[in-house]
Design a protein around this motif. Structure first.
Motif, mmCIF file in Angstrom:
data_model
loop_
_atom_site.group_PDB
_atom_site.id
_atom_site.type_symbol
_atom_site.label_atom_id
_atom_site.label_comp_id
_atom_site.label_asym_id
_atom_site.label_seq_id
_atom_site.Cartn_x
_atom_site.Cartn_y
_atom_site.Cartn_z
ATOM 1 N N LEU A 91 30.924 -88.458 -14.068
ATOM 2 C CA LEU A 91 32.097 -89.041 -13.415
ATOM 3 C C LEU A 91 32.214 -90.535 -13.690
ATOM 4 N N PRO A 107 35.031 -95.387 -14.893
ATOM 5 C CA PRO A 107 35.318 -93.942 -14.941
ATOM 6 C C PRO A 107 34.801 -93.316 -16.241
ATOM 7 N N PRO A 164 45.120 -79.494 -12.581
ATOM 8 C CA PRO A 164 46.327 -78.654 -12.555
ATOM 9 C C PRO A 164 46.148 -77.269 -13.181
ATOM 10 N N LEU A 211 43.385 -96.956 -15.198
ATOM 11 C CA LEU A 211 42.459 -96.159 -14.384
ATOM 12 C C LEU A 211 41.209 -96.975 -14.040
ATOM 13 N N ALA A 212 40.684 -97.715 -15.026
ATOM 14 C CA ALA A 212 39.457 -98.486 -14.801
ATOM 15 C C ALA A 212 39.714 -99.650 -13.840
ATOM 16 N N ALA A 264 35.705 -88.004 -15.037
ATOM 17 C CA ALA A 264 36.880 -88.514 -14.321
ATOM 18 C C ALA A 264 38.152 -88.165 -15.088
ATOM 19 N N TYR A 309 43.484 -95.835 -20.005
ATOM 20 C CA TYR A 309 42.146 -96.080 -19.457
ATOM 21 C C TYR A 309 42.099 -97.408 -18.723
ATOM 22 N N ALA A 367 41.785 -84.899 -14.651
ATOM 23 C CA ALA A 367 43.246 -84.898 -14.806
ATOM 24 C C ALA A 367 43.718 -83.646 -15.531
ATOM 25 N N ALA A 422 43.808 -87.299 -9.997
ATOM 26 C CA ALA A 422 42.458 -86.727 -9.943
ATOM 27 C C ALA A 422 41.477 -87.547 -10.788
ATOM 28 N N ALA A 423 41.965 -88.161 -11.858
ATOM 29 C CA ALA A 423 41.089 -88.995 -12.708
ATOM 30 C C ALA A 423 40.602 -90.225 -11.958
ATOM 31 N N GLY A 443 49.585 -85.609 -9.155
ATOM 32 C CA GLY A 443 48.315 -85.178 -8.578
ATOM 33 C C GLY A 443 47.250 -84.944 -9.642
ATOM 34 N N ALA A 444 47.670 -84.548 -10.840
ATOM 35 C CA ALA A 444 46.722 -84.350 -11.939
ATOM 36 C C ALA A 444 46.173 -85.708 -12.392
ATOM 37 N N LEU A 445 47.063 -86.642 -12.672
ATOM 38 C CA LEU A 445 46.624 -87.978 -13.115
ATOM 39 C C LEU A 445 45.774 -88.646 -12.037
ATOM 40 N N PHE A 491 40.200 -98.092 -10.353
ATOM 41 C CA PHE A 491 38.876 -97.643 -9.905
ATOM 42 C C PHE A 491 38.044 -98.826 -9.425
ATOM 43 N N ALA A 519 38.429 -88.539 -8.448
ATOM 44 C CA ALA A 519 37.186 -87.800 -8.741
ATOM 45 C C ALA A 519 35.959 -88.723 -8.745
ATOM 46 N N PRO A 520 35.982 -89.876 -9.426
ATOM 47 C CA PRO A 520 34.772 -90.712 -9.453
ATOM 48 C C PRO A 520 34.600 -91.589 -8.213
ATOM 49 N N ILE A 561 50.149 -93.880 -18.395
ATOM 50 C CA ILE A 561 48.798 -94.003 -17.833
ATOM 51 C C ILE A 561 47.813 -94.214 -18.992
ATOM 52 N N LEU A 616 50.460 -81.311 -8.416
ATOM 53 C CA LEU A 616 49.594 -81.151 -9.591
ATOM 54 C C LEU A 616 50.395 -80.933 -10.866
ATOM 55 N N GLY A 622 51.343 -83.279 -13.304
ATOM 56 C CA GLY A 622 52.077 -84.154 -12.401
ATOM 57 C C GLY A 622 51.217 -85.292 -11.874
#
Lengths: 293, 293
Positions: free
Chosen positions: B188, B198, B210, A166-167, B202, A163, B206, A205-206, A201-203, A170, A209-210, A161, A188, A199
């Protein structure tokens, strides 16, 4: 809770009441790369009795082919059509439930297992290993733009993973409300080497969340995975049992899906304090290996 | 809300009531790499009148030295001791408020700006660019272990965020309840090129998702940043004004800190609907450049 350990009469009645067993893998069938004691024989015995066996895992890093390789390496009998990982669940859902348009593609945060399962279902995709090389500096941010060809973002565990991924994910979801937001699972943490690590679920969240959006989760304990399994295998829920080591994923998944549930104590759930847990399995046994002598 | 635009009497009374101006930068002083019209002259005029000027930014990617370089490039007069970015705020807090032990180190998710500010305060640190190279495979996860020498995790924006950094930061915080959990800011998203991407908050999700812990946030609008600024500059809050373009960071920050507040409309806040916003600035002007003709 019915404790099966050592009570052969109860075990016989329980096994007789079940046609299909859904097994979580890690902590039930194996620990990392070692099969749980006597489990290979138990699975073999269930097959001899004519029981149907399915392996249901939230681990999205492996395709069915990759899982099969692992089963083979551990000398555990298994077949591709018995394996139901969350990567495959996602691909199946995108193809059959969403009836994903052939001119759209899925942007993937995830690993080879997801790419392989999307390929197997003939779904176009981008991202994942293609975007392992990150942005080189902040000015490159502006190269990330909306892409109306992306009809879904699928998020799974991704060791790589970064940026850029994620960007991109997003941007597709932020700029296009019709773009589907899917995740293989929402765990998580995951256990490894006596501790836990962040886990899916943690990744995830990034990304969530936004956004003012939440993903549809494909993995246990969510109802979507159950619907996909029932749709594919035409299960009789009353004569199906979910066997797992985690109360808040495996057992909850079975209960919410109307299945019978069997908790094993070879994984993350300790034997003490079971009666005080808010989630209670219908059956409990110290190890799947002790179902038959 | 007092609208200052074009009303020189109100402006004179306002400016007379203030000794120190705290300026947010992006959207107030400049847009990316272009100064806002006439702002250079306004700042110069404020200096001539004997006003103290401070620049307060949540952007943690730059050290004070790097900010100063940008001010110089844009021909805006500024001095190192007037610049207060969230990277410096974190370093100042760790040294002066936490009185961080000299035998401990800070694990950093973040970029060069944070590393430079920690160095400037003589604080030992690890992570950041040292961990830009990710884990190569899942088996390497087990190389990540608790380190009792890590006394704090500091999280800021990191274009090179990866699984290794997240897993290390998680492990230090998960295994050691005394390890401080700090973040430079919690935005965020951040605006760039007409859209948003992000932000620190954000990526931070992550890590905090957790953990059963929340970080202490150093940036606006949190009280800690105000305490650090007041501690360093001995401000008279009644004669200090926070000038910014964001209601939920800049203006809220000023209000909660007991400062006067001036909203400018050259950034993310549109002029329509201001009266309906739950956060209202005490003063508003269309542009900082219009404070003086």
């Amino acid at each position: 809770m019915i404790h099966l350990t050592g009570n052969q009469d109860l075990i016989t009645a329980f096994v007789d009441s079940i046609d299909t067993f859904l097994f979580d893998c890690d902590g039930v069938i194996w620990h990392a790369d070692v099969p749980v004691d006597n489990v290979i024989k138990v699975l073999s015995q269930l097959r001899t009795m004519g029981k149907r066996i399915l392996f249901v895992s939230n681990n999205s890093t492996k395709s069915r082919r990759q899982y099969l390789k692992k089963f083979n390496q551990l000398n555990i009998e298994a077949y591709t059509n018995e394996i139901f990982g969350s990567a495959y669940a996602a691909a199946y859902y995108i193809k059959n439930t969403l009836q994903f348009p052939s001119d759209k593609k899925v942007y993937v945060c995830g690993m080879e297992g997801i790419q392989e399962e999307l390929d197997s279902e003939g779904i176009k995709h981008c991202g994942a290993s293609d975007d392992d090389e990150n942005l080189h500096n902040l000015n490159e941010m502006s190269t990330i733009k909306d892409d109306p060809g992306v009809g879904a973002v699928l998020f799974g565990f991704d060791l790589n993973i970064n940026y850029k991924k994620l960007a991109k994910a997003f941007t597709y979801l932020y700029s296009n409300k019709d773009c589907h937001f899917l995740a293989t699972n929402s765990d998580l943490t995951f256990p490894a080497g006596g501790t836990v690590y962040p886990g899916t679920g943690a990744l995830l969240a990034a990304l969530s969340a936004p956004l003012e959006r939440k993903p549809l989760i494909l993995g246990k304990p969510e109802a979507t995975m159950m619907e996909v399994i029932v749709d594919k295998y035409h299960l009789n829920r009353e004569r199906t049992c979910m066997v797992g080591d985690r109360l808040d994923t495996d057992i909850l998944f079975g209960q919410q899906g109307g299945l019978k549930t069997l908790l094993v104590l070879t994984g993350v759930t300790p034997s003490v304090g079971l009666e005080k847990q808010s989630i209670k399995a219908e059956y409990v046994i110290d190890s799947l290996g002790n179902l038959f002598k």
